[in-house]
Scaffold this motif. Sequence first.
Motif, PDB file in Angstrom:
ATOM      1  N   PHE A  53      94.927 -55.002 -17.974  1.00  0.00           N
ATOM      2  CA  PHE A  53      95.947 -55.476 -17.032  1.00  0.00           C
ATOM      3  C   PHE A  53      97.240 -55.866 -17.745  1.00  0.00           C
ATOM      4  N   SER A  54      97.155 -56.760 -18.705  1.00  0.00           N
ATOM      5  CA  SER A  54      98.343 -57.113 -19.484  1.00  0.00           C
ATOM      6  C   SER A  54      97.913 -57.786 -20.775  1.00  0.00           C
ATOM      7  N   GLY A  64      99.055 -52.361 -20.152  1.00  0.00           N
ATOM      8  CA  GLY A  64      98.170 -52.750 -19.063  1.00  0.00           C
ATOM      9  C   GLY A  64      98.687 -52.274 -17.715  1.00  0.00           C
ATOM     10  N   ASP A  66      99.133 -54.022 -14.882  1.00  0.00           N
ATOM     11  CA  ASP A  66     100.170 -54.905 -14.336  1.00  0.00           C
ATOM     12  C   ASP A  66     101.492 -54.726 -15.076  1.00  0.00           C
ATOM     13  N   ARG A 108     100.357 -60.180 -12.028  1.00  0.00           N
ATOM     14  CA  ARG A 108      99.431 -60.944 -12.883  1.00  0.00           C
ATOM     15  C   ARG A 108      98.079 -61.138 -12.208  1.00  0.00           C
ATOM     16  N   ASN A 109      97.365 -60.066 -11.946  1.00  0.00           N
ATOM     17  CA  ASN A 109      96.026 -60.106 -11.334  1.00  0.00           C
ATOM     18  C   ASN A 109      95.837 -61.339 -10.434  1.00  0.00           C
ATOM     19  N   TYR A 129      95.348 -53.476  -6.395  1.00  0.00           N
ATOM     20  CA  TYR A 129      94.017 -53.196  -6.939  1.00  0.00           C
ATOM     21  C   TYR A 129      92.984 -54.042  -6.198  1.00  0.00           C
ATOM     22  N   ASP A 131      89.504 -55.775  -6.048  1.00  0.00           N
ATOM     23  CA  ASP A 131      88.505 -56.280  -6.975  1.00  0.00           C
ATOM     24  C   ASP A 131      87.542 -57.203  -6.233  1.00  0.00           C
ATOM     25  N   SER A 205      86.465 -56.637 -12.793  1.00  0.00           N
ATOM     26  CA  SER A 205      87.285 -55.907 -13.769  1.00  0.00           C
ATOM     27  C   SER A 205      87.517 -56.747 -15.019  1.00  0.00           C
ATOM     28  N   GLN A 206      87.720 -58.055 -14.849  1.00  0.00           N
ATOM     29  CA  GLN A 206      87.907 -58.946 -15.989  1.00  0.00           C
ATOM     30  C   GLN A 206      86.641 -59.024 -16.827  1.00  0.00           C
ATOM     31  N   GLN A 316      94.855 -47.230 -18.526  1.00  0.00           N
ATOM     32  CA  GLN A 316      94.482 -48.568 -18.973  1.00  0.00           C
ATOM     33  C   GLN A 316      92.969 -48.775 -19.039  1.00  0.00           C
TER      34      GLN A 316
END
Length: 344
Positions: A53-54, A64, A66, A108-109, A129, A131, A205-206, A316
């Motif tokens: 993501f970043s 990423g 984002d 930022r997610n 996205y 999630d 995802s994290q 990514q």
Amino acid sequence: MRTFRGGLLIGLAVAVVVAAVAITYERYDTRTLKRTQRRGEVLCGVNKGLPGFSIPDDKGNWTGFDVDFCRAVAAAIFDDPTKAKFVPLEASERFKELQNRKVDILSRNSTWSMAREINYDLYFPAVAYYDGEGFMLPRARNIDSALELNGSKVCVQAETTTQLNLADYFRANNMKYEEKKFAKLEDVIKAYDSGQCDTFTADVSQLYALRLNLAKPDDHVILADVISKEPLAPVVRQRDDDWMMLVKWTLYAMINAEELGVNSKNIDEALKSKKPDVMRLVGTEGTYGEDLGLTKDWAVHIIRHVGNYRRSLRAQCRGPDQSSRFRAASTSSGAPAASSTRRR
């Protein structure tokens, strides 16, 4: 004396009005696009370090999904993706810093929720996205279902929807747990990896991304259970419609480009296309770019410099686990076509 007092009262009244106007301007200034154009760069709030993501490398170069979106916004405005400046923010400060205009946009997610829009006077233009929250735990625990987590010590990041979802899930299923909360994501990971807790909860995802950074990634398993819906979206301030529209349609342009088969490699051919949808996307028909306060080929700049949605997302992904978990919003929900705003 009366004249002096009258003048003093008038002066105080004027000062109050000026202060009120200043506060209103500070909170509800609706000229982000113009300020950004004058400044010459987009200030983008991002996660301090979330693979996929970043995340910055040791030279300060950010990558990423984002990050790519911020570059897409910069490309749309300036025809230059390097005009995006990244401001790393903790979860606990991201919305306040957007309110305070430290950044122009959050990529930022961040989960779109009614409470966040109302309480912070913010707007989530579109889902980037889809999630959902899940659980990671040591493989040695030999647990296959989240319903077997009764009595667990769970590491979670504070002041996130993750923390609320965790409490809701255990309460709804009449289970008990011990919460180990930390303000910073890096501290959550360290606590889990050091054994302070036996379960780690975050967006799926994290979990897949962060598992790669554990001392022994293969010793940990991510359960199949997804306990929440987490529509992750960019965030802007309310009452700033021009900016909101630009951010929203930047994302939709990337999604539509994917659906139409337009990418950075064939963008020059797309400019010659006679297909109506493609012509509207690349600006050879209609005035959609001008209507956004940009040039007619704004979407071309995005696709040429950053790519379409699929390219950005796939670029990514790291490893088969993450790839299988990254679900494209374009295949889940699609995006409105530019022409739909004119036909309805």
